[in-house]
Design a protein around this motif. Structure first.
Motif, PDB file in Angstrom:
ATOM      1  N   GLU A 147      -2.254  30.344  24.645  1.00  0.00           N
ATOM      2  CA  GLU A 147      -1.609  30.037  23.674  1.00  0.00           C
ATOM      3  C   GLU A 147      -1.468  31.010  22.611  1.00  0.00           C
ATOM      4  OE1 GLU A 147      -2.614  27.013  20.093  1.00  0.00           O
ATOM      5  OE2 GLU A 147      -2.481  26.268  22.229  1.00  0.00           O
ATOM      6  N   ALA A 148      -0.614  31.542  22.084  1.00  0.00           N
ATOM      7  CA  ALA A 148      -0.643  32.419  21.091  1.00  0.00           C
ATOM      8  C   ALA A 148       0.426  32.452  19.812  1.00  0.00           C
ATOM      9  CB  ALA A 148      -0.360  33.931  21.611  1.00  0.00           C
ATOM     10  N   GLY A 149       0.402  32.773  18.864  1.00  0.00           N
ATOM     11  CA  GLY A 149       1.110  32.430  17.689  1.00  0.00           C
ATOM     12  C   GLY A 149       1.268  33.884  16.932  1.00  0.00           C
ATOM     13  N   LEU A 150       2.164  34.049  16.178  1.00  0.00           N
ATOM     14  CA  LEU A 150       2.628  35.008  15.297  1.00  0.00           C
ATOM     15  C   LEU A 150       3.103  34.813  13.890  1.00  0.00           C
ATOM     16  CD1 LEU A 150       5.636  36.075  14.727  1.00  0.00           C
ATOM     17  CD2 LEU A 150       5.355  36.905  17.239  1.00  0.00           C
ATOM     18  N   GLY A 151       2.512  35.266  12.794  1.00  0.00           N
ATOM     19  CA  GLY A 151       3.047  35.276  11.651  1.00  0.00           C
ATOM     20  C   GLY A 151       4.350  36.165  11.275  1.00  0.00           C
ATOM     21  N   TYR A 152       5.251  35.762  10.370  1.00  0.00           N
ATOM     22  CA  TYR A 152       6.416  36.351  10.138  1.00  0.00           C
ATOM     23  C   TYR A 152       6.897  36.653   8.750  1.00  0.00           C
ATOM     24  CZ  TYR A 152      11.532  36.595  11.364  1.00  0.00           C
ATOM     25  OH  TYR A 152      12.834  37.230  11.578  1.00  0.00           O
ATOM     26  N   ALA A 158       1.788  38.440  22.443  1.00  0.00           N
ATOM     27  CA  ALA A 158       1.721  38.383  23.995  1.00  0.00           C
ATOM     28  C   ALA A 158       0.537  37.542  24.281  1.00  0.00           C
ATOM     29  CB  ALA A 158       1.322  39.677  24.586  1.00  0.00           C
ATOM     30  N   LEU A 159       0.764  36.637  25.422  1.00  0.00           N
ATOM     31  CA  LEU A 159      -0.683  35.957  26.020  1.00  0.00           C
ATOM     32  C   LEU A 159      -1.610  36.960  26.273  1.00  0.00           C
ATOM     33  CD1 LEU A 159       1.009  33.245  28.139  1.00  0.00           C
ATOM     34  CD2 LEU A 159       0.173  33.174  25.641  1.00  0.00           C
ATOM     35  N   GLU A 160      -3.064  36.603  26.365  1.00  0.00           N
ATOM     36  CA  GLU A 160      -4.029  37.541  26.703  1.00  0.00           C
ATOM     37  C   GLU A 160      -3.749  37.955  28.294  1.00  0.00           C
ATOM     38  OE1 GLU A 160      -8.031  36.656  26.096  1.00  0.00           O
ATOM     39  OE2 GLU A 160      -7.583  35.157  24.775  1.00  0.00           O
ATOM     40  N   PRO A 161      -4.382  39.217  28.543  1.00  0.00           N
ATOM     41  CA  PRO A 161      -4.037  39.282  30.173  1.00  0.00           C
ATOM     42  C   PRO A 161      -4.720  38.134  31.158  1.00  0.00           C
ATOM     43  CG  PRO A 161      -4.733  41.337  28.933  1.00  0.00           C
ATOM     44  CD  PRO A 161      -4.710  39.994  27.970  1.00  0.00           C
TER      45      PRO A 161
END
Length: 157
Positions: A58-63, A71-74
């Motif tokens: 999982e991944a998240g981003l601030g906005y 992006a997800l890790e490779p």
């Protein structure tokens, strides 16, 4: 590539067939809001689950209101030997079949940037050459859970 407009609090689900030997790459972009101000931590959450609904990554981003991507890790190619890894995002890529992407927008976006909707773009790439998987001792239930069917391949194209 998938594009959709999503309201704060909304969740999208995508089914992606990934065969033995194939590698999945995923990037999600949250477009500009066109108004509002502030900062929302984990405004967009991106998660990947394997065919048995086990968490892979999982991944998240601030906005802050302008377009951002995460992006997800490779991820490694889907292989039977991955089940022996102690690294979660490797161990999770141990089955061929349908992987599930989940994109969720935080309800907190509405406080700073309005009720939306906001544009979300999901870029998905399945690379690598498919090959035969391991010979299981019995047929899995439900049927076809650990394989990519001809219908799955046709929908992905």
């Amino acid at each position: 590539m998938w594009q959709d407009d999503v309201r704060p609090g909304g969740t999208l689900f995508y089914k992606v067939p990934v065969d033995w030997g194939q590698q999945l790459s995923v990037t999600a972009e949250l477009g500009g809001s066109g108004g509002g101000s502030g900062y929302v931590t984990r405004a967009l959450d991106l998660a990947l689950y394997n065919p048995v609904r086990g968490s892979v990554d999982e991944a998240g981003l601030g906005y802050r209101g302008s377009a951002r991507s995460v992006a997800l890790e490779p991820l490694p190619p889907v292989e039977y030997r991955n089940r022996y890894s102690v690294v979660d995002h490797v161990n999770g890529m141990r089955f061929a079949g349908s992987y599930y992407l989940v994109v969720h927008l935080s309800t907190e976006l509405a406080d700073s940037f309005g009720q939306g909707p906001l544009p979300v773009t999901l870029r998905v790439r399945v690379g690598g050459s498919a090959h035969a998987g391991p010979g299981y001792a019995a047929k899995p239930e439900p049927r076809n859970i650990f394989e990519v069917t001809t219908q799955d391949r046709a929908r992905r194209l």
